[in-house]
Design a protein around this motif. Structure first.
Motif, PDB file in Angstrom:
ATOM      1  N   ASP A  67      -5.641   9.285  -2.021  1.00  0.00           N
ATOM      2  CA  ASP A  67      -5.499   8.015  -1.282  1.00  0.00           C
ATOM      3  C   ASP A  67      -4.618   8.199  -0.046  1.00  0.00           C
ATOM      4  O   ASP A  67      -4.874   7.616   1.005  1.00  0.00           O
TER       5      ASP A  67
ATOM      6  N   ASN B  17       0.836  -1.193   0.000  1.00  0.00           N
ATOM      7  CA  ASN B  17       0.000   0.000   0.000  1.00  0.00           C
ATOM      8  C   ASN B  17       0.881   1.257   0.000  1.00  0.00           C
ATOM      9  O   ASN B  17       1.229   1.779   1.055  1.00  0.00           O
TER      10      ASN B  17
ATOM     11  N   GLU C 219      -5.651   7.377   3.803  1.00  0.00           N
ATOM     12  CA  GLU C 219      -4.854   6.519   4.682  1.00  0.00           C
ATOM     13  C   GLU C 219      -4.415   7.279   5.936  1.00  0.00           C
ATOM     14  O   GLU C 219      -4.376   6.721   7.035  1.00  0.00           O
TER      15      GLU C 219
END
Length: 323
Positions: free
Chosen positions: A286, A249, A290
């Motif tokens: 993103d 990730n 996160e």
């Protein structure tokens, strides 16, 4: 193949109705007038895409015979200056300069080296190496070689070569084979075969590595991260752990870096500027998600409470919103 991702999760997009000459003129006025009109500078440079900012810089040079970045440097100061100059620097040149800065002077900033080399695509790495040579008349590989050593150096050089597979296809057979090789090179061996770790982690695609890590767990009953921590040490360990995090990730890896840059006493502007500028058109949305998920507050609010003035305003604009 990677191009389908570009821009889809960024906070900055192409500005509609863009005119490089109109923008160049407005910027020139903002710099040349009595006192600087920071507001105009911020609104233009944070609302144009990288490609558009390059066109403005070209137009500026053609119209006024001076480099836009030099005029910004001469007119602004502090962190705000560094951030604005970053925005008008071609991405590959910006990364090349960040790498150079990481290796300059006493001691090496390994964190910055690791972050740039693990998060750029193979194509980006090739462009960065070219830019590095153009700007410094030295190869990136030579500088890495003289500033680092051992397995850490080997792995960095492999990454700097830009040979990581970029395909999105995964090969289950290869994942099983690689997982077994990693197991045999570490957990299942007296001593560690570091080269095998470097080879697999620095050359396989991220989707392929994810599958390999799943297979690894099946074989060894351990997470690859725990094995790396148990088998390796120092900057080499840090680098391989960074690759594992990125493969799983990348936005979460970068959110963690931002959190570290904004936490505690003093702000790490070097890291903050680099991530905000370099990810603004790829995955900053993103990264924001996160950040919120892991730390319970938004990147926006972290920037607001940790920075000030025009510097804060610019970062907030790049951030693009509160979560």
């Amino acid at each position: 193949m990677a191009s389908i991702w570009v821009g889809s999760r960024g906070t900055i997009r192409d500005y509609p109705g863009f005119s490089a000459s109109v923008d160049a003129e407005a910027i020139h006025k903002a710099i040349r007038g009595l006192g600087t009109d920071e507001k105009t500078l911020i609104s233009i440079l944070t609302e144009r895409s990288k490609a558009q900012r390059q066109l403005i810089a070209k137009e500026y040079q053609a119209a006024y015979g001076k480099e836009l970045k030099d005029d910004l440097k001469g007119d602004l100061s502090g962190h705000f200056k560094h951030l604005m100059v970053a925005l008008v620097t071609p991405p590959a040149v910006f990364d090349a300069k960040q790498l150079k800065k990481s290796m300059k002077g006493a001691g090496t900033n390994e964190d910055a080296l690791i972050e740039i080399l693990t998060t750029r695509t193979s194509r980006q790495m090739k462009e960065i190496s070219q830019a590095y040579y153009t700007v410094y008349k030295k190869s990136l590989g030579d500088d890495i070689s003289s500033e680092t050593s051992g397995d850490f150096r080997k792995a960095l050089l492999t990454l700097a070569d830009g040979r990581r597979d970029e395909s999105l296809k995964v090969d289950e057979h290869l994942a099983k084979k690689d997982a077994q090789i990693l197991y045999n090179a570490g957990e299942n061996k007296w001593g560690t075969d570091e080269d095998k770790f470097t080879e697999i982690l620095c050359l396989r695609s991220f989707p392929q590595l994810k599958l390999t890590f799943d297979e690894y767990r099946n074989i060894s009953q351990k997470d690859i991260e725990d094995s790396i921590k148990g088998e390796l040490s120092g900057h080499f360990e840090d680098l391989l752990l960074a690759i594992v995090h990125c493969a799983r990730n990348t936005p979460a890896f970068l959110a963690e870096r931002l959190h570290r840059a904004l936490k505690g006493a003093g702000t790490d502007e070097f890291t903050l500027n680099r991530i905000m500028v370099s990810r603004s058109e790829t995955d900053l949305l993103d990264i924001r998600a996160e950040f919120k998920k892991h730390y319970g507050y938004s990147l926006y609010s972290a920037i607001k409470s940790d920075t000030s003035g025009d510097y804060e305003i610019t970062l907030i604009k790049i951030c693009g919103g509160d979560d």
